[in-house]
Each structure stands twice: as structure tokens, then as C-alpha cells.
Design a protein around this motif. Structure first.
Motif, PDB file in Angstrom:
ATOM      1  N   SER A  24       0.713  -1.046   0.069  1.00 28.09           N
ATOM      2  CA  SER A  24       0.069  -0.084   0.036  1.00 28.09           C
ATOM      3  C   SER A  24       0.820   1.255   0.025  1.00 28.09           C
ATOM      4  O   SER A  24       1.846   1.258   0.670  1.00 28.09           O
ATOM      5  CB  SER A  24      -1.058   0.072   1.219  1.00 28.09           C
ATOM      6  OG  SER A  24      -0.024  -0.133   2.326  1.00 28.09           O
ATOM      7  N   ASN A  25       0.456   2.389  -0.540  1.00 25.96           N
ATOM      8  CA  ASN A  25       0.872   3.756  -0.574  1.00 25.96           C
ATOM      9  C   ASN A  25       0.129   4.420   0.302  1.00 25.96           C
ATOM     10  O   ASN A  25      -1.238   4.690   0.130  1.00 25.96           O
ATOM     11  CB  ASN A  25       0.967   4.230  -1.990  1.00 25.96           C
ATOM     12  CG  ASN A  25       2.075   3.545  -2.736  1.00 25.96           C
ATOM     13  OD1 ASN A  25       3.026   3.111  -2.112  1.00 25.96           O
ATOM     14  ND2 ASN A  25       2.000   3.525  -4.059  1.00 25.96           N
ATOM     15  N   MET A  26       0.708   5.439   1.158  1.00 24.71           N
ATOM     16  CA  MET A  26      -0.129   6.504   1.709  1.00 24.71           C
ATOM     17  C   MET A  26      -0.388   7.576   0.679  1.00 24.71           C
ATOM     18  O   MET A  26       0.258   8.002   0.001  1.00 24.71           O
ATOM     19  CB  MET A  26       0.936   7.031   2.915  1.00 24.71           C
ATOM     20  CG  MET A  26       1.034   6.165   3.995  1.00 24.71           C
ATOM     21  SD  MET A  26       2.224   6.996   5.356  1.00 24.71           S
ATOM     22  CE  MET A  26       2.287   5.646   6.494  1.00 24.71           C
ATOM     23  N   SER A  27      -1.848   7.861   0.875  1.00 20.66           N
ATOM     24  CA  SER A  27      -2.379   8.901   0.033  1.00 20.66           C
ATOM     25  C   SER A  27      -1.847  10.286   0.599  1.00 20.66           C
ATOM     26  O   SER A  27      -1.938  11.259  -0.290  1.00 20.66           O
ATOM     27  CB  SER A  27      -3.785   9.002  -0.129  1.00 20.66           C
ATOM     28  OG  SER A  27      -4.434   8.913   1.270  1.00 20.66           O
ATOM     29  N   ARG A  28      -1.676  10.339   1.592  1.00 16.02           N
ATOM     30  CA  ARG A  28      -1.295  11.796   2.187  1.00 16.02           C
ATOM     31  C   ARG A  28      -0.323  11.844   3.326  1.00 16.02           C
ATOM     32  O   ARG A  28      -0.114  10.846   4.050  1.00 16.02           O
ATOM     33  CB  ARG A  28      -2.526  12.615   2.425  1.00 16.02           C
ATOM     34  CG  ARG A  28      -3.375  12.126   3.686  1.00 16.02           C
ATOM     35  CD  ARG A  28      -4.766  13.003   4.048  1.00 16.02           C
ATOM     36  NE  ARG A  28      -5.408  12.863   2.721  1.00 16.02           N
ATOM     37  CZ  ARG A  28      -6.579  13.434   2.728  1.00 16.02           C
ATOM     38  NH1 ARG A  28      -6.990  14.492   3.829  1.00 16.02           N
ATOM     39  NH2 ARG A  28      -7.496  13.583   1.631  1.00 16.02           N
ATOM     40  N   SER A  29       0.227  13.107   3.735  1.00 26.37           N
ATOM     41  CA  SER A  29       1.126  12.879   4.730  1.00 26.37           C
ATOM     42  C   SER A  29       0.342  13.088   6.014  1.00 26.37           C
ATOM     43  O   SER A  29      -0.780  13.526   6.259  1.00 26.37           O
ATOM     44  CB  SER A  29       1.965  14.492   4.822  1.00 26.37           C
ATOM     45  OG  SER A  29       2.979  14.237   3.647  1.00 26.37           O
ATOM     46  N   HIS A  30       0.904  12.645   7.226  1.00 21.82           N
ATOM     47  CA  HIS A  30       0.305  12.503   8.521  1.00 21.82           C
ATOM     48  C   HIS A  30       1.302  12.865   9.516  1.00 21.82           C
ATOM     49  O   HIS A  30       2.552  13.111   9.196  1.00 21.82           O
ATOM     50  CB  HIS A  30      -0.324  11.277   8.869  1.00 21.82           C
ATOM     51  CG  HIS A  30       0.722  10.008   8.941  1.00 21.82           C
ATOM     52  ND1 HIS A  30       1.403   9.699   7.777  1.00 21.82           N
ATOM     53  CD2 HIS A  30       1.136   9.381  10.089  1.00 21.82           C
ATOM     54  CE1 HIS A  30       2.262   8.591   8.142  1.00 21.82           C
ATOM     55  NE2 HIS A  30       2.103   8.497   9.474  1.00 21.82           N
ATOM     56  N   TYR A  31       1.086  12.969  10.782  1.00 14.77           N
ATOM     57  CA  TYR A  31       1.966  13.135  11.826  1.00 14.77           C
ATOM     58  C   TYR A  31       1.576  12.565  13.325  1.00 14.77           C
ATOM     59  O   TYR A  31       0.354  12.181  13.170  1.00 14.77           O
ATOM     60  CB  TYR A  31       2.252  14.613  11.940  1.00 14.77           C
ATOM     61  CG  TYR A  31       1.000  15.457  12.365  1.00 14.77           C
ATOM     62  CD1 TYR A  31       0.526  15.575  13.516  1.00 14.77           C
ATOM     63  CD2 TYR A  31       0.441  15.916  11.516  1.00 14.77           C
ATOM     64  CE1 TYR A  31      -0.694  16.213  13.997  1.00 14.77           C
ATOM     65  CE2 TYR A  31      -0.992  16.736  11.739  1.00 14.77           C
ATOM     66  CZ  TYR A  31      -1.337  16.755  12.965  1.00 14.77           C
ATOM     67  OH  TYR A  31      -2.430  17.478  13.272  1.00 14.77           O
ATOM     68  N   HIS A  32       2.238  12.214  14.256  1.00 13.81           N
ATOM     69  CA  HIS A  32       1.900  11.834  15.224  1.00 13.81           C
ATOM     70  C   HIS A  32       2.253  12.595  16.498  1.00 13.81           C
ATOM     71  O   HIS A  32       3.282  13.691  16.185  1.00 13.81           O
ATOM     72  CB  HIS A  32       2.585  10.369  15.650  1.00 13.81           C
ATOM     73  CG  HIS A  32       2.736   9.418  14.472  1.00 13.81           C
ATOM     74  ND1 HIS A  32       1.548   8.763  13.962  1.00 13.81           N
ATOM     75  CD2 HIS A  32       3.725   9.119  13.469  1.00 13.81           C
ATOM     76  CE1 HIS A  32       2.078   8.080  12.938  1.00 13.81           C
ATOM     77  NE2 HIS A  32       3.270   8.234  12.562  1.00 13.81           N
TER      78      HIS A  32
END
Length: 285
Positions: A24-32
Motif C-alpha cells: 500500500s501507498n499512503m495517500s497523504r502526509s500525517h503526523y503523530h
């Protein structure tokens, strides 16, 4: 893909790891709000870290500090890759010097083959200990985590940041440093001497989100940081993060995160209480 380690962190764990195999590919950036160490076992991946892109190969590691925007993807669709992800809170790092280094060390890390085997072995042991729920469970995870990060910081060579900057990476960098100002599509098009249509099309293609979505996410990211690290009122935080009113801030905060600023603050405080209670229980046993 279900992020089981992420679920454990949301439930109050201080340390959580998982081995994953998929394409799978991540569709958008995220953060924690916690750290992430990403160890690639098989395959190749591209990682977007804020406005930089890195290529990782087996044995490489990516380190993401709290509140650093990132996502991974591949140029080859349906290409399987295997990795271990390790999440941990700042409080789980025992040494203040190590913690300060980690906070400022996001990026790609290379290690020599021997050290890589050591770190990979410790990650495997941490995965094993994670499933062994005896009275030494938390102590074992904490000891292994701290040995892993110290070994990484002592032995790894951080990769240089990519030197090539595109229009979109320059724009992302501009938004990241001017999010508190009155920026919008019109002002960005004027700032970078391009048409709004071209700007929207290229930004969407590169980041998989609109410019307004990225601006709002960046503002809310910084607002979350202030909520956790300061005692400022929501009105002050809203103004600091580029919102014209507290009402607009609250509405945008819920659009981005799914909860209100008050709910976020309450959830964060409850997590801190649970972690403190768990640590106190360990100390008194």
C-alpha cells in the motif's frame, strides 16, 4: 491497512511495534504526537519528510520526531515491501541528552551491516517481548527501546537532505514558515509567479491534497503542539496559528482532526494521566 501499533499508542501504550508486509501507498502526509522509527526489511520506498524526499533500501531507517509531517510511497504500484515500525513517547526515553538529539534528528539513517544486524535483532526482540505480558513487560520494552535509539544515534550516519527543490517543495517550505500569516491561493500564486490553475494542479499531484487543506493541516498541527506544550487559551492559539477567529479555529480543528480543541486537550490530559499512573504503579511494585 490496520495500524495495530498505532492503536496501542492511542490506548495509552508508551511503546508499540509492528512488522508489516504489504504494497500500500499512503495517500497523504500525517503526523503523530510520538516518535516513529521505520526500519525497512525488504523492498524500496520513497519517504516524504515535510518538504524533502528520501529513498530507502533494506537496512535503512527513517526517524520521525513528533509533529513532523511524513508519508511513504513507491513509484512502482503493487510492489510489496516489508518493514518494522516502532512508536514511542518522549517520556519513554530515559536520558535527556538522547531525547534532545531525537527531537532534532528526523531523517534517513544508514548504518553499517554489523550494526544493522544488532538493531534489527533488538527490534525483533522488542516485538517478541511486546507479546509477553508478565510483570517485566514494560521494563523490557523500555530497556530495548533505549538501547535501539542510543545505538542508532551513536552509529548511524544521517543522510544529507536532498538538494533539489521543486516549486512545490519551495511552496511547502513557505507555508511551513508563514502559516501564521494571511496566506491563500491568490497570495501563493503571486508569491511564486505562477497561475492559480497550475499551482492547484501541481500541488494536488505532488501532495494528494489541496493547498487549502495543507495550510489548514499545518495550522492545526501547530495548534495541537501549543495545546500540549503551553497553557495558552484557545483564543491566543487561534490567533498565533493564523485563524481570524476562535470560531473558525474550532470549526477547522474539527474538520482536520475529527474532534474539537477542547476534546483534544481532554484526551491528551487523560493519556498523560494513564501513562503517569502506569509508571507510578511500576515504581511502587
Amino acid at each position: 491497512m490496520i495500524d495495530r501499533a498505532g492503536i496501542l499508542m492511542e490506548q495509552g501504550a508508551a511503546i508499540a511495534a509492528e512488522r508489516v508486509v504489504d504494497s500500500s501507498n499512503m495517500s497523504r502526509s500525517h503526523y503523530h504526537s510520538h516518535f516513529e522509527l521505520y526500519y525497512l526489511e525488504e523492498g524500496t520506498r520513497l519517504h516524504m519528510l515535510e518538504n524533502d524526499i528520501y529513498e530507502t533500501k533494506p537496512g535503512d531507517m527513517m526517524l520521525f520526531a513528533p509533529f513532523v509531517m511524513h508519508h511513504s510511497y513507491s513509484d512502482e504500484p503493487n510492489s510489496d515491501f516489508k518493514r518494522i515500525v516502532l512508536y514511542f513517547t518522549p517520556e519513554s526515553i530515559e536520558d535527556d541528552v538522547v531525547l534532545e538529539l531525537l527531537k532534532n534528528s528526523s531523517g534517513l539513517y544508514h548504518v553499517d551491516k554489523k550494526i544493522g544486524h544488532y538493531i534489527h535483532g533488538m527490534l525483533g526482540m522488542l516485538l517478541f517481548q511486546q507479546e509477553d505480558y508478565d510483570k517485566l513487560h514494560d521494563a523490557a520494552l523500555k530497556a530495548l527501546l533505549n538501547m535501539i535509539v542510543v545505538t542508532l544515534l551513536k552509529s548511524a550516519v544521517p543522510a544529507n537532505k536532498p538538494e533539489v527543490q521543486t516549486l512545490i517543495t519551495r511552496m511547502i517550505e513557505y507555508i511551513d514558515t508563514h502559516f501564521m500569516d494571511d496566506i491563500n491561493l491568490d497570495s501563493l500564486a503571486e508569491q511564486f509567479f505562477v497561475s492559480k490553475y497550475y499551482l492547484c494542479r501541481e500541488f494536488k499531484k505532488y501532495t494528494n491534497r489541496t493547498i487549502n487543506q495543507y495550510i489548514n493541516t499545518t495550522r492545526i498541527l501547530n495548534a495541537q503542539r501549543q495545546i500540549m506544550e503551553t497553557s495558552r487559551s484557545f483564543t491566543v492559539i487561534a490567533s498565533d496559528c493564523g485563524f481570524a477567529s476562535c470560531t473558525h479555529f474550532t470549526r477547522t480543528f474539527k474538520q482536520v482532526t475529527g474532534i474539537t480543541p477542547s476534546e483534544f486537550k481532554s484526551t491528551y490530559k487523560n493519556k498523560q494521566k494513564r501513562r503517569n499512573s502506569k509508571e507510578n504503579a511500576i515504581l511502587t511494585n
